[in-house]
Design a protein around this motif. Structure first.
Motif, PDB file in Angstrom:
ATOM      1  N   GLY A  82      55.469  20.385  14.078  1.00 15.47           N
ATOM      2  CA  GLY A  82      54.298  19.990  13.279  1.00 15.47           C
ATOM      3  C   GLY A  82      54.092  20.863  12.060  1.00 15.47           C
ATOM      4  N   GLU A  99      62.148  12.137   5.609  1.00 12.09           N
ATOM      5  CA  GLU A  99      60.936  11.915   6.411  1.00 12.09           C
ATOM      6  C   GLU A  99      60.940  10.526   7.038  1.00 12.09           C
ATOM      7  OE1 GLU A  99      60.176  14.740   6.886  1.00 12.09           O
ATOM      8  OE2 GLU A  99      58.159  15.112   6.146  1.00 12.09           O
ATOM      9  N   SER A 131      60.447  10.260  10.981  1.00 15.86           N
ATOM     10  CA  SER A 131      59.191   9.751  11.564  1.00 15.86           C
ATOM     11  C   SER A 131      59.012   8.251  11.415  1.00 15.86           C
ATOM     12  CB  SER A 131      58.000  10.456  10.911  1.00 15.86           C
ATOM     13  OG  SER A 131      57.836  10.022   9.579  1.00 15.86           O
ATOM     14  N   THR A 156      56.331  12.885  16.012  1.00 13.95           N
ATOM     15  CA  THR A 156      55.537  12.336  14.904  1.00 13.95           C
ATOM     16  C   THR A 156      55.451  10.816  15.017  1.00 13.95           C
ATOM     17  OG1 THR A 156      56.194  14.147  13.466  1.00 13.95           O
ATOM     18  CG2 THR A 156      55.382  12.186  12.376  1.00 13.95           C
ATOM     19  N   SER A 162      52.882  10.014  17.616  1.00 14.81           N
ATOM     20  CA  SER A 162      51.510  10.373  17.266  1.00 14.81           C
ATOM     21  C   SER A 162      51.010   9.562  16.062  1.00 14.81           C
ATOM     22  CB  SER A 162      51.374  11.872  17.011  1.00 14.81           C
ATOM     23  OG  SER A 162      52.079  12.218  15.876  1.00 14.81           O
ATOM     24  N   ARG A 163      51.896   8.825  15.406  1.00 11.52           N
ATOM     25  CA  ARG A 163      51.443   7.886  14.363  1.00 11.52           C
ATOM     26  C   ARG A 163      51.076   6.550  15.001  1.00 11.52           C
ATOM     27  NH1 ARG A 163      52.555   9.758   8.990  1.00 11.52           N
ATOM     28  NH2 ARG A 163      51.988   7.724   8.198  1.00 11.52           N
ATOM     29  N   GLY A 188      49.895  18.871  10.613  1.00 10.56           N
ATOM     30  CA  GLY A 188      50.704  17.651  10.555  1.00 10.56           C
ATOM     31  C   GLY A 188      50.372  16.750  11.725  1.00 10.56           C
ATOM     32  N   SER A 189      51.416  16.292  12.426  1.00  9.19           N
ATOM     33  CA  SER A 189      51.181  15.413  13.567  1.00  9.19           C
ATOM     34  C   SER A 189      51.105  16.203  14.876  1.00  9.19           C
ATOM     35  CB  SER A 189      52.296  14.373  13.635  1.00  9.19           C
ATOM     36  OG  SER A 189      53.540  15.023  13.710  1.00  9.19           O
TER      37      SER A 189
END
Ligand code: HSE
Length: 308
Positions: free
Chosen positions: A92, A128, A132, A181, A184-185, A258-259
């Motif tokens: 994160g 990225e 993610s 990530t 968690s999105r 971050g996440s």
């Protein structure tokens, strides 16, 4: 110049109220990379130490970011990349961003800087996307520009550098639990209420104003997230305790880095930041969860050359 050794900083994205738009670079933690020109066209990850990550170009964030740059370059050769990961993957604090930004920054240096920083952000965002599923810029922008950055717009991409107050320090704790990530999105809501929007953009504006005027109290009052933190914090055992203890120890504010699962706090002055880091550590000692901690000044330079 045929080869370059660089430092690629860790970054804190979101900074509480600025999901996907705010980020900041750290000074005391980051990866090292060596990038070398080779005659054969392509990107070749020849060494990767410190973390167990894919080395094949298409599955490596530095590899895909590098390929994005090569696709727009008239350079006929290629690059070898060695990565010494000191930032843990999935922590994160911008592990993938450090590698993807470092790759394109180093390549651009070796080519005589044909690309402006904004193009490097676009290339690094491809890393990225691989990591993610979404090409967000809130880690790669501060890694490349240094200091605090605001992604004012994604279409067109518009990055605004933000002042870094001289006495601002970050404490970061990484509890050793896995939070991807991409996962968690997925748990985030896709709609927000107008009431939450109003509170959130009030805080984003307040944070930017506080950073520019070096008003530490305003920075602290603005480090509030009504939208993402209430959902994501459920994935981080001990989050509420870390936040409460950080604020008690004098932190200006505290949130998810971050996440996640890392948690960050900002403090005015190194001494308070060290105290906050210690209090954060005690929480995970009580929870018997292993952790790493960092206390860091803000890195205003971004990626830098170590040796040529
Ligand atoms: N803004 C991104 C997110 C950062 O919160 O998903 C990921 O490090």
């Amino acid at each position: 110049m045929e080869s370059i050794k660089i430092f690629c900083p860790a970054t804190i994205a979101n900074i509480s109220c600025g999901f996907d738009v705010l980020g900041v670079a750290l000074e005391s933690v980051g990866d090292e990379m060596v990038i070398r020109k080779v005659p054969q066209k392509g990107i070749f990850i020849t060494k990767l130490v410190g973390q167990d990550l894919p080395m094949d170009t298409e599955n490596n964030v530095a590899g895909v970011a590098g390929l994005a740059l090569l696709a727009e370059s008239d350079y006929e050769g290629g690059f070898e990349i060695e990565i010494n990961k000191k930032i843990k993957a999935g922590s994160g604090i911008g592990s993938s961003a450090a590698s993807s930004s470092g790759a394109v920054w180093g390549m651009n240096q070796l080519l005589g800087e044909p690309f402006p920083a904004i193009k490097l952000v676009q290339f690094a965002m491809e890393g990225e996307r691989l990591a993610s599923g979404v090409a967000h810029a809130d880690n790669v922008a501060p890694a490349l520009f240094g200091g605090f950055t605001l992604v004012r717009s994604y279409e067109p991409l518009d990055i605004v550098p933000i002042n870094s107050p001289s006495e601002l320090y970050a404490s970061v704790i990484h509890p050793q639990i896995e939070v991807k990530t991409s996962d968690s999105r997925k748990i985030l809501k896709t709609n927000i209420t107008l009431k939450d929007g109003i509170r959130q953009w009030g805080n984003v504006g307040g944070l930017i104003a506080g950073l520019f005027t070096e008003d530490y109290d305003l920075i602290g009052r603005s480090l509030v997230d009504h939208i993402v933190e209430p959902i994501r914090s459920i994935l981080i055992p001990g989050f509420d305790e870390v936040k409460a203890k950080s604020l008690e120890a004098g932190a200006l504010g505290c949130g998810i880095s971050g996440s996640g699962p890392s948690i960050f706090a900002f403090s005015k002055g190194a001494l308070t930041a060290e105290k906050v880091t210690l209090e954060m550590s005690k929480v995970y000692q009580d929870f018997a969860i292993d952790y790493d901690v960092h206390t860091s000044k803000i890195n205003t330079q971004g990626i830098k050359t170590l040796t040529q």
